[in-house]
Design a protein around this motif. Structure first.
Motif, PDB file in Angstrom:
ATOM      1  N   TRP A  66       0.825  -1.207   0.000  1.00  0.00           N
ATOM      2  CA  TRP A  66       0.000   0.000   0.000  1.00  0.00           C
ATOM      3  C   TRP A  66       0.862   1.262   0.000  1.00  0.00           C
ATOM      4  CZ3 TRP A  66      -4.358  -1.363   4.023  1.00  0.00           C
ATOM      5  CH2 TRP A  66      -5.428  -1.993   3.352  1.00  0.00           C
ATOM      6  N   SER A  67       2.009   1.227   0.688  1.00  0.00           N
ATOM      7  CA  SER A  67       2.858   2.424   0.739  1.00  0.00           C
ATOM      8  C   SER A  67       3.464   2.751  -0.629  1.00  0.00           C
ATOM      9  CB  SER A  67       3.972   2.270   1.781  1.00  0.00           C
ATOM     10  OG  SER A  67       4.996   1.409   1.324  1.00  0.00           O
ATOM     11  N   GLU A  98      10.369   4.054   7.563  1.00  0.00           N
ATOM     12  CA  GLU A  98      11.635   4.759   7.330  1.00  0.00           C
ATOM     13  C   GLU A  98      11.890   5.688   8.518  1.00  0.00           C
ATOM     14  OE1 GLU A  98      11.020   6.756   3.600  1.00  0.00           O
ATOM     15  OE2 GLU A  98      11.088   4.890   2.471  1.00  0.00           O
ATOM     16  N   LYS A  99      10.820   6.303   9.002  1.00  0.00           N
ATOM     17  CA  LYS A  99      10.892   7.171  10.179  1.00  0.00           C
ATOM     18  C   LYS A  99       9.681   6.890  11.046  1.00  0.00           C
ATOM     19  CE  LYS A  99      13.370  10.909   8.046  1.00  0.00           C
ATOM     20  NZ  LYS A  99      13.663  12.304   8.075  1.00  0.00           N
ATOM     21  N   GLU A 100       9.908   6.815  12.350  1.00  0.00           N
ATOM     22  CA  GLU A 100       8.798   6.649  13.280  1.00  0.00           C
ATOM     23  C   GLU A 100       8.362   8.026  13.777  1.00  0.00           C
ATOM     24  OE1 GLU A 100       7.386   3.901  17.045  1.00  0.00           O
ATOM     25  OE2 GLU A 100       9.402   3.666  16.236  1.00  0.00           O
ATOM     26  N   THR A 126       1.223   3.282  17.319  1.00  0.00           N
ATOM     27  CA  THR A 126       2.442   3.817  16.723  1.00  0.00           C
ATOM     28  C   THR A 126       2.115   4.491  15.397  1.00  0.00           C
ATOM     29  OG1 THR A 126       4.713   3.259  16.050  1.00  0.00           O
ATOM     30  CG2 THR A 126       3.028   1.644  15.539  1.00  0.00           C
ATOM     31  N   GLY A 127       3.031   5.323  14.957  1.00  0.00           N
ATOM     32  CA  GLY A 127       2.887   5.984  13.666  1.00  0.00           C
ATOM     33  C   GLY A 127       4.250   6.115  13.018  1.00  0.00           C
ATOM     34  N   GLY A 128       4.246   6.207  11.695  1.00  0.00           N
ATOM     35  CA  GLY A 128       5.499   6.350  10.976  1.00  0.00           C
ATOM     36  C   GLY A 128       5.263   6.740   9.537  1.00  0.00           C
ATOM     37  N   VAL A 129       6.371   6.823   8.809  1.00  0.00           N
ATOM     38  CA  VAL A 129       6.344   7.213   7.403  1.00  0.00           C
ATOM     39  C   VAL A 129       7.224   6.252   6.617  1.00  0.00           C
ATOM     40  CG1 VAL A 129       6.928   9.043   5.759  1.00  0.00           C
ATOM     41  CG2 VAL A 129       6.086   9.652   8.026  1.00  0.00           C
ATOM     42  N   GLU A 174       9.609  12.609   0.821  1.00  0.00           N
ATOM     43  CA  GLU A 174      10.607  11.817   0.117  1.00  0.00           C
ATOM     44  C   GLU A 174      11.739  12.666  -0.449  1.00  0.00           C
ATOM     45  OE1 GLU A 174       9.139   7.800  -1.384  1.00  0.00           O
ATOM     46  OE2 GLU A 174       7.879   9.271  -2.419  1.00  0.00           O
ATOM     47  N   GLU A 175      11.946  13.850   0.115  1.00  0.00           N
ATOM     48  CA  GLU A 175      12.990  14.718  -0.423  1.00  0.00           C
ATOM     49  C   GLU A 175      14.381  14.105  -0.262  1.00  0.00           C
ATOM     50  OE1 GLU A 175      12.431  18.414   1.594  1.00  0.00           O
ATOM     51  OE2 GLU A 175      13.189  17.677   3.494  1.00  0.00           O
TER      52      GLU A 175
END
Length: 180
Positions: A66-67, A98-100, A126-129, A174-175
């Motif tokens: 999905w990501s 990749e990052k929490e 939890t959350g992240g990217v 995503e820079e």
């Protein structure tokens, strides 16, 4: 405190809902239904919805798929965040991040404390990217889903929310992958 800047235009976000359960089907998925109702009620788009077993690799594989889908901006899972042996959603999410977003868990715990007192310590929200997509793992109770949406996500997923929100930084997630 949450403020909406009415001079800004609302931007609908495309959200996928993943229920983690060994026993529920769509017809018994009250937590998923709660999230879908709130997502659509806020003017966002339900991009996809699935139920998956409490299997770490299967959950992580679905989150990754999905990501990478350009039609999905946010993934919200419900279930599998507790302390029992079958609760592996948090681990699956962290396998993918990749990052929490550490503060998501902190704020969720603060909201939960107001509702359920010290029982909030048993939640591992939890959350992240990853891949420019936000991911959030919520407990499987309808109350927890309501609290997370009503008190946190509805505001952070609204571009008009001031002083800042998740939507306004989508273009920058995503820079780090761009050439300099």
């Amino acid at each position: 405190m949450s403020r909406i800047d009415e001079s800004k235009e609302f931007i609908p976000v495309r959200i996928a809902v993943l229920t983690v359960s060994d026993t529920r089907g769509l017809d018994q998925d009250k937590s998923g239904d709660t999230l879908v109702g709130r997502i659509e009620g806020a003017g966002h788009i339900l991009a996809d919805r699935k139920i998956i077993r409490d299997e770490r690799d299967e959950i992580a594989d679905q989150l990754r798929a999905w990501s990478l889908d350009p039609e999905i901006d946010v993934i919200i899972s419900t279930g599998g965040t507790g302390l029992t042996g079958r609760d592996v959603s948090v681990e699956a999410h962290r396998d993918v991040y990749e990052k929490e977003i550490e503060a998501f868990a902190t704020v969720f715990t603060m909201v939960s404390m107001d509702k359920i007192g010290t029982s909030a310590v048993q939640s591992r929200a939890t959350g992240g990217v990853t891949n420019g997509t936000y991911l959030f793992a919520l407990p499987g109770s309808t109350g927890a889903c309501k609290d997370a949406w009503d008190e946190i996500l509805r505001w952070q997923l609204d571009y008009r929310h001031m002083p800042c929100n998740f939507v306004e930084i989508f273009p920058r997630l995503e820079e780090h992958k761009r050439r300099k």
